[in-house]
Design a protein around this motif. Structure first.
Motif, PDB file in Angstrom:
ATOM      1  N   ALA A  58     -40.283-135.792  41.320  1.00 52.91           N
ATOM      2  CA  ALA A  58     -39.373-135.672  42.466  1.00 52.91           C
ATOM      3  C   ALA A  58     -38.523-134.407  42.352  1.00 52.91           C
ATOM      4  CB  ALA A  58     -38.475-136.912  42.538  1.00 52.91           C
TER       5      ALA A  58
ATOM      6  N   VAL B 213     -38.510-131.263  45.120  1.00 48.73           N
ATOM      7  CA  VAL B 213     -37.343-130.775  45.851  1.00 48.73           C
ATOM      8  C   VAL B 213     -37.078-129.314  45.515  1.00 48.73           C
ATOM      9  CG1 VAL B 213     -34.878-131.080  46.172  1.00 48.73           C
ATOM     10  CG2 VAL B 213     -36.343-133.058  46.037  1.00 48.73           C
TER      11      VAL B 213
ATOM     12  N   MET C  74     -37.609-139.485  58.651  1.00 48.46           N
ATOM     13  CA  MET C  74     -38.897-139.459  57.936  1.00 48.46           C
ATOM     14  C   MET C  74     -39.826-138.430  58.580  1.00 48.46           C
ATOM     15  SD  MET C  74     -39.322-141.438  55.336  1.00 48.46           S
ATOM     16  CE  MET C  74     -38.045-142.337  54.479  1.00 48.46           C
TER      17      MET C  74
ATOM     18  N   THR D 224     -42.644-144.938  47.300  1.00 48.17           N
ATOM     19  CA  THR D 224     -41.381-145.642  47.507  1.00 48.17           C
ATOM     20  C   THR D 224     -40.294-144.994  46.666  1.00 48.17           C
ATOM     21  OG1 THR D 224     -41.999-147.172  45.764  1.00 48.17           O
ATOM     22  CG2 THR D 224     -42.436-147.859  48.036  1.00 48.17           C
TER      23      THR D 224
ATOM     24  N   VAL E 139     -37.448-142.949  44.975  1.00 49.52           N
ATOM     25  CA  VAL E 139     -37.016-141.574  44.856  1.00 49.52           C
ATOM     26  C   VAL E 139     -38.130-140.611  45.276  1.00 49.52           C
ATOM     27  CG1 VAL E 139     -37.643-141.395  42.425  1.00 49.52           C
ATOM     28  CG2 VAL E 139     -35.853-139.953  43.331  1.00 49.52           C
TER      29      VAL E 139
ATOM     30  N   ALA F  34     -40.369-141.044  47.692  1.00 50.72           N
ATOM     31  CA  ALA F  34     -40.421-140.922  49.156  1.00 50.72           C
ATOM     32  C   ALA F  34     -39.328-139.981  49.649  1.00 50.72           C
ATOM     33  CB  ALA F  34     -40.272-142.303  49.796  1.00 50.72           C
ATOM     34  N   THR F  35     -38.134-140.121  49.069  1.00 53.35           N
ATOM     35  CA  THR F  35     -37.044-139.215  49.451  1.00 53.35           C
ATOM     36  C   THR F  35     -37.382-137.776  49.121  1.00 53.35           C
ATOM     37  OG1 THR F  35     -35.575-141.026  48.891  1.00 53.35           O
ATOM     38  CG2 THR F  35     -34.579-138.889  49.264  1.00 53.35           C
ATOM     39  N   ALA F  36     -37.951-137.555  47.920  1.00 50.61           N
ATOM     40  CA  ALA F  36     -38.263-136.185  47.503  1.00 50.61           C
ATOM     41  C   ALA F  36     -39.346-135.585  48.388  1.00 50.61           C
ATOM     42  CB  ALA F  36     -38.697-136.181  46.040  1.00 50.61           C
TER      43      ALA F  36
ATOM     44  N   ASN G 122     -40.001-136.306  51.492  1.00 49.36           N
ATOM     45  CA  ASN G 122     -39.459-135.983  52.813  1.00 49.36           C
ATOM     46  C   ASN G 122     -38.531-134.783  52.774  1.00 49.36           C
ATOM     47  OD1 ASN G 122     -40.249-137.822  55.096  1.00 49.36           O
ATOM     48  ND2 ASN G 122     -39.973-139.261  53.429  1.00 49.36           N
ATOM     49  N   LEU G 123     -37.774-134.672  51.675  1.00 50.51           N
ATOM     50  CA  LEU G 123     -36.886-133.515  51.559  1.00 50.51           C
ATOM     51  C   LEU G 123     -37.687-132.227  51.428  1.00 50.51           C
ATOM     52  CD1 LEU G 123     -33.856-133.338  51.568  1.00 50.51           C
ATOM     53  CD2 LEU G 123     -33.874-133.379  49.089  1.00 50.51           C
TER      54      LEU G 123
END
Lengths: 114, 103
Positions: A10, A14, B1, B8, B10, B12-14, B16-17
């Motif tokens: 992750a 980013v 999104m 799922t 962290v 999924a957040t990464a 999308n970011l």
């Protein structure tokens, strides 16, 4: 253990996305084709590296990991060669490198802008 | 999104970011491609766009779990290099377009 790999992946994602955004920002904002190339080649290559590295961290099998490594290796090999060729063509085409002129103020009147 | 993903938490957040950053980068590079005052500027922007598409395909392979997108990224990395070389030769062989900007 998979939690650590997830966090690493992750973070790489980013950071890679942010670096590619910085590369595009540099291409848009820098005053000269040579400086734009400097932004796009270095930051863009590192961004692709980090996104491929996230795939290596999350890689399910050896095929995916080897393909991700191959993508990164091709980008790393070809980006400097392409940038060098474009820079040489621009130099031969008569593009003058941008110089900061104190009389005109910071950031004023970059060459090539209408 | 931005990307529908089966990941799922962290990740999924990464994803999308990173996709958000990449979309912004597409827009900025496209603006430079459109307004770029000289031909080498446009070639640099096109080179960056190819690199961005490679990054986005890699990201999409990670998000969707479909390995075929990685093959597409690999092919595009090679074809994009050839396109960059061809454009550089084209710039080399084209007479100067804006003689007025040489100072």
């Amino acid at each position: 253990m998979s939690g650590l790999l997830e966090i690493l992946a992750a973070t790489s994602l980013v950071l890679g996305g942010a670096l590619t955004f910085i590369a595009a920002l540099g291409v848009l904002r820098m005053p000269d084709v040579y400086i734009r190339m400097h932004a796009s080649t270095k930051a863009g290559t590192l961004g692709v590296l980090l996104i491929a590295l996230a795939l290596v961290f999350m890689g399910a099998d050896a095929g995916v990991v080897s393909k991700a490594v191959a993508v990164f290796a091709f980008v790393l090999l070809t980006a400097p060669i392409g940038a060098h060729l474009i820079a040489r063509a621009a130099w031969r085409g008569g593009q003058t490198p941008w110089q900061w002129r104190p009389s005109s103020g910071a950031g004023a009147d970059p060459p090539g802008r209408p | 999104m931005i990307i529908e993903t089966e990941l799922t938490g962290v990740m999924a957040t990464a994803v999308n970011l990173a996709a958000l950053f990449l979309v912004g980068a597409f827009v900025l590079a496209a603006v430079r491609l459109i307004i770029g005052p000289t031909l080498p500027d446009r070639v640099v922007a096109l080179d960056l766009l190819t690199m961005l598409v490679v990054a986005f395909l890699t990201l999409f392979a990670l998000a969707s779990g479909v390995g075929a997108y990685l093959d597409a990224a690999l092919a595009l990395a090679l074809v994009g290099f050839l396109a960059t070389i061809a454009f550089a030769r084209f710039v080399d062989l084209t007479p100067e377009q804006n003689p007025g900007e040489r100072r």
